[in-house]
Write a protein that holds these residues in place. Structure first.
Motif, PDB file in Angstrom:
ATOM      1  N   ILE A 179       3.352  -0.491  -5.227  1.00 21.81           N
ATOM      2  CA  ILE A 179       3.093  -0.818  -6.242  1.00 21.81           C
ATOM      3  C   ILE A 179       2.472  -2.161  -7.166  1.00 21.81           C
TER       4      ILE A 179
ATOM      5  N   SER B 166       4.014   7.407   1.181  1.00 20.29           N
ATOM      6  CA  SER B 166       4.561   6.619   1.970  1.00 20.29           C
ATOM      7  C   SER B 166       3.452   5.895   3.077  1.00 20.29           C
TER       8      SER B 166
ATOM      9  N   THR C  99      -5.624   8.466  -9.341  1.00 22.03           N
ATOM     10  CA  THR C  99      -4.696   7.534  -7.821  1.00 22.03           C
ATOM     11  C   THR C  99      -5.914   6.652  -7.474  1.00 22.03           C
ATOM     12  N   SER C 100      -5.601   6.000  -6.589  1.00 22.15           N
ATOM     13  CA  SER C 100      -6.069   4.588  -5.634  1.00 22.15           C
ATOM     14  C   SER C 100      -6.922   4.779  -4.737  1.00 22.15           C
ATOM     15  N   LYS C 101      -6.999   6.248  -4.854  1.00 24.69           N
ATOM     16  CA  LYS C 101      -7.155   6.577  -2.875  1.00 24.69           C
ATOM     17  C   LYS C 101      -8.564   7.148  -3.041  1.00 24.69           C
TER      18      LYS C 101
ATOM     19  N   LEU D 134       2.896  12.545  -8.151  1.00 24.17           N
ATOM     20  CA  LEU D 134       3.618  12.094  -9.021  1.00 24.17           C
ATOM     21  C   LEU D 134       3.671  12.737 -10.663  1.00 24.17           C
ATOM     22  N   GLY D 135       3.125  12.457 -10.854  1.00 21.09           N
ATOM     23  CA  GLY D 135       3.286  13.368 -11.982  1.00 21.09           C
ATOM     24  C   GLY D 135       3.728  14.650 -12.687  1.00 21.09           C
TER      25      GLY D 135
ATOM     26  N   ASP E 192      10.303   3.614   1.698  1.00 19.45           N
ATOM     27  CA  ASP E 192       9.407   3.027   2.658  1.00 19.45           C
ATOM     28  C   ASP E 192       9.350   1.393   2.583  1.00 19.45           C
TER      29      ASP E 192
ATOM     30  N   GLY F  62      -2.779  12.223   0.304  1.00 14.55           N
ATOM     31  CA  GLY F  62      -3.570  12.336  -0.696  1.00 14.55           C
ATOM     32  C   GLY F  62      -4.376  12.020  -1.492  1.00 14.55           C
ATOM     33  N   PHE F  63      -4.871  12.063  -2.786  1.00 10.48           N
ATOM     34  CA  PHE F  63      -6.676  12.129  -2.594  1.00 10.48           C
ATOM     35  C   PHE F  63      -6.475  12.542  -4.317  1.00 10.48           C
ATOM     36  N   ARG F  64      -5.454  13.699  -5.152  1.00 11.57           N
ATOM     37  CA  ARG F  64      -5.536  13.997  -6.242  1.00 11.57           C
ATOM     38  C   ARG F  64      -5.235  13.393  -7.475  1.00 11.57           C
ATOM     39  N   GLY F  65      -4.438  12.244  -6.929  1.00 14.83           N
ATOM     40  CA  GLY F  65      -3.689  11.523  -8.163  1.00 14.83           C
ATOM     41  C   GLY F  65      -2.278  13.330  -8.965  1.00 14.83           C
ATOM     42  N   GLU F  66      -1.844  14.141  -7.989  1.00 14.81           N
ATOM     43  CA  GLU F  66      -0.980  15.179  -8.661  1.00 14.81           C
ATOM     44  C   GLU F  66       0.336  14.256  -8.604  1.00 14.81           C
TER      45      GLU F  66
ATOM     46  N   MET G 214       0.585   4.988 -12.742  1.00 10.50           N
ATOM     47  CA  MET G 214       0.701   5.745 -11.428  1.00 10.50           C
ATOM     48  C   MET G 214       1.394   7.280 -11.329  1.00 10.50           C
TER      49      MET G 214
ATOM     50  N   ALA H  30       1.475   4.486   1.988  1.00  6.17           N
ATOM     51  CA  ALA H  30       1.079   3.473   1.679  1.00  6.17           C
ATOM     52  C   ALA H  30       0.492   1.907   3.161  1.00  6.17           C
TER      53      ALA H  30
ATOM     54  N   CYS I 215       2.853  -0.992   0.894  1.00  2.00           N
ATOM     55  CA  CYS I 215       2.679  -2.043   0.100  1.00  2.00           C
ATOM     56  C   CYS I 215       3.005  -1.606  -1.280  1.00  2.00           C
TER      57      CYS I 215
HETATM   58  P1  ADP Z   1      -2.630  10.825  -4.424  1.00  2.02           P
HETATM   59  O1  ADP Z   1      -1.075  10.672  -3.579  1.00  2.02           O
HETATM   60  O2  ADP Z   1      -2.732  12.036  -4.801  1.00  2.02           O
HETATM   61  O3  ADP Z   1      -3.281   8.878  -4.870  1.00  2.02           O
HETATM   62  P2  ADP Z   1       0.125  10.641  -6.043  1.00  2.02           P
HETATM   63  O4  ADP Z   1       0.758  11.487  -7.904  1.00  2.02           O
HETATM   64  O5  ADP Z   1       0.649  10.721  -4.654  1.00  2.02           O
HETATM   65  O6  ADP Z   1      -1.212  10.674  -5.560  1.00  2.02           O
HETATM   66  O7  ADP Z   1       0.409   9.183  -6.389  1.00  2.02           O
HETATM   67  C1  ADP Z   1      -0.373   8.373  -6.920  1.00  2.02           C
HETATM   68  C2  ADP Z   1      -0.782   6.978  -6.557  1.00  2.02           C
HETATM   69  O8  ADP Z   1       0.571   6.199  -6.865  1.00  2.02           O
HETATM   70  C3  ADP Z   1      -1.072   6.858  -5.363  1.00  2.02           C
HETATM   71  O9  ADP Z   1      -3.024   6.893  -5.502  1.00  2.02           O
HETATM   72  C4  ADP Z   1      -0.512   4.920  -5.249  1.00  2.02           C
HETATM   73  O10 ADP Z   1      -1.697   4.577  -5.596  1.00  2.02           O
HETATM   74  C5  ADP Z   1       0.770   4.984  -5.986  1.00  2.02           C
HETATM   75  N1  ADP Z   1       1.636   5.705  -4.947  1.00  2.02           N
HETATM   76  C6  ADP Z   1       2.315   6.254  -4.507  1.00  2.02           C
HETATM   77  N2  ADP Z   1       4.005   6.495  -4.081  1.00  2.02           N
HETATM   78  C7  ADP Z   1       3.466   5.103  -3.446  1.00  2.02           C
HETATM   79  C8  ADP Z   1       4.191   4.571  -2.246  1.00  2.02           C
HETATM   80  N3  ADP Z   1       5.258   4.795  -1.701  1.00  2.02           N
HETATM   81  N4  ADP Z   1       3.910   3.104  -2.154  1.00  2.02           N
HETATM   82  C9  ADP Z   1       2.833   2.796  -3.016  1.00  2.02           C
HETATM   83  N5  ADP Z   1       1.850   3.463  -3.556  1.00  2.02           N
HETATM   84  C10 ADP Z   1       2.760   4.505  -3.721  1.00  2.02           C
END
Ligand code: ADP
Ligand code: MG
Length: 328
Positions: free
Chosen positions: A56, A27, A70-72, A92-93, A51, A86-90, A64, A30, A54
């Motif tokens: 998704i 959050s 990861t979009s970061k 949510l999955g 939250d 965040g930076f690992r994209g781990e 996602m 974002a 921005c």
């Molecule tokens: P990370 O945070 O390492 O990028 P996550 O698995 O936590 O990996 O999230 C994956 C992607 O989902 C994020 O890079 C982001 O693009 C999107 N995302 C997750 N949670 C949110 C949120 N609350 N608001 C906007 N985008 C989100």
């Protein structure tokens, strides 16, 4: 593959507080200025994070929660100037692998929000229009339903209360380091903690520690070069009332390194020695002080990849930081 996935996920998502941490950091990444954390049955039945960030984009939704999306960061050198949590994209999955997840989101370009149901692999299994405002709402149901031993472990009333305390402590930490953030924590619909948007660290700290505790604190600051270190925060005045201090856990000793809440053992030890107090005579165990310390160093001097939850970090200039802290 299913088992491997479950194993690696259970290392990132170890507890209720680790789910909250990952969702709240998403959050904040974002750009949210308001975060609501709602728990049911101490988070075991439901953890929901709402939250106003921005959101998704519909095009990103299918990936996602796919591991390592990861979009970061897009290249390795981004890691050296990391500004997101965040930076690992781990996360949510991994959460999907150990619970049932529903994610609702709306970006500024969307007319309505969309609710996505995710499966254990993080794939979207259904979607429908919904009525929420801009941002993202992630609802996590039945945490650890496929890890019965762990679910049982967190079901004891002692563990439940401890997790709730840790969730509150974590939210306080983000609320302090980001004064402008509004934070709400509820448990079974009852408000546990609410912090309004504040203008500065001192006001934010009051929401966590109480006005009178903060009134007996002094702001301190230290800046140096080579290595470049900035220390700033609020510390107990010498001789202030020790009853205002927290017990034997450092749960009101808020330490940040480059804006991340951390548990840095050596820093905590030093703070305890310097500002802690013996309550009940010299023989009694010393207590951690209630305080806020924010350490800023160049991003390349911090390694946050030590543990999956990133609360333990390695500081390249640790000795210099400890020395500066001691003489501050
Ligand atoms: P990370 O945070 O390492 O990028 P996550 O698995 O936590 O990996 O999230 C994956 C992607 O989902 C994020 O890079 C982001 O693009 C999107 N995302 C997750 N949670 C949110 C949120 N609350 N608001 C906007 N985008 C989100
Ligand atoms: Mg994340």
């Amino acid at each position: 593959a299913e088992t491997v996935r479950l194993l690696s996920s259970s290392q990132v998502i170890t507890s209720v507080v680790s789910v909250v941490k990952e969702l709240v950091e998403n959050s904040l990444d974002a750009g949210a200025s308001s975060v609501d954390v709602k728990l049911e049955n101490f988070g075991l039945d439901r953890i929901e994070v709402v939250d106003n960030g921005c959101g998704i984009k519909a095009a990103d939704a299918p990936v996602m929660a796919v591991k390592h999306y990861t979009s970061k960061i897009s290249c390795h050198s981004d890691l050296e100037r990391l500004e997101t949590y965040g930076f690992r994209g781990e996360a949510l999955g991994s959460i999907c692998a150990v619970s049932e997840v529903i994610l609702t989101t709306k970006t500024a370009d969307d007319n309505v929000s969309t609710q996505y149901t995710l499966d254990h692999n993080g794939n979207v299994t259904s979607r429908k229009p919904s009525h929420l405002g801009q941002g993202a709402t992630v609802s996590v149901f039945k945490l650890f339903k496929n890890l019965p031993v762990r679910r049982q472990f967190y079901s004891s009333s002692k563990k439940c209360k401890e997790e709730l305390r840790k969730v509150q402590e974590l939210l306080m930490a983000y609320g302090i380091i980001r004064p402008a953030l509004r934070v709400l924590l509820t448990h079974n619909k009852a408000v546990v903690w609410l912090k309004a948007k504040a203008l500065d660290h001192r006001t934010a700290l009051m929401a966590a520690l109480g006005t009178s505790t903060v009134a007996s604190m002094v702001p301190l600051q230290h800046r140096q070069e080579q290595p470049e270190i900035i220390l700033e925060g609020f510390f107990p005045k010498p001789g202030s009332n020790p009853s205002l201090m927290s017990s034997t856990t450092p749960d009101r000793t808020f330490v940040f390194i480059n804006n991340r809440p951390v548990h840095h053992r050596d820093i905590l030890k030093l703070l305890k020695r310097q500002y802690g107090a013996h309550v009940g005579g010299e023989g009694a165990p010393s207590r951690y002080p209630a305080l806020m310390l924010s350490v800023t160093v160049t991003a390349s001097a911090v390694d946050v990849n030590l543990t999956p939850d990133k609360t333990q970090v390695m500081l390249q200039c640790k000795e210099a930081v400890l020395l500066a802290l001691e003489t501050m």
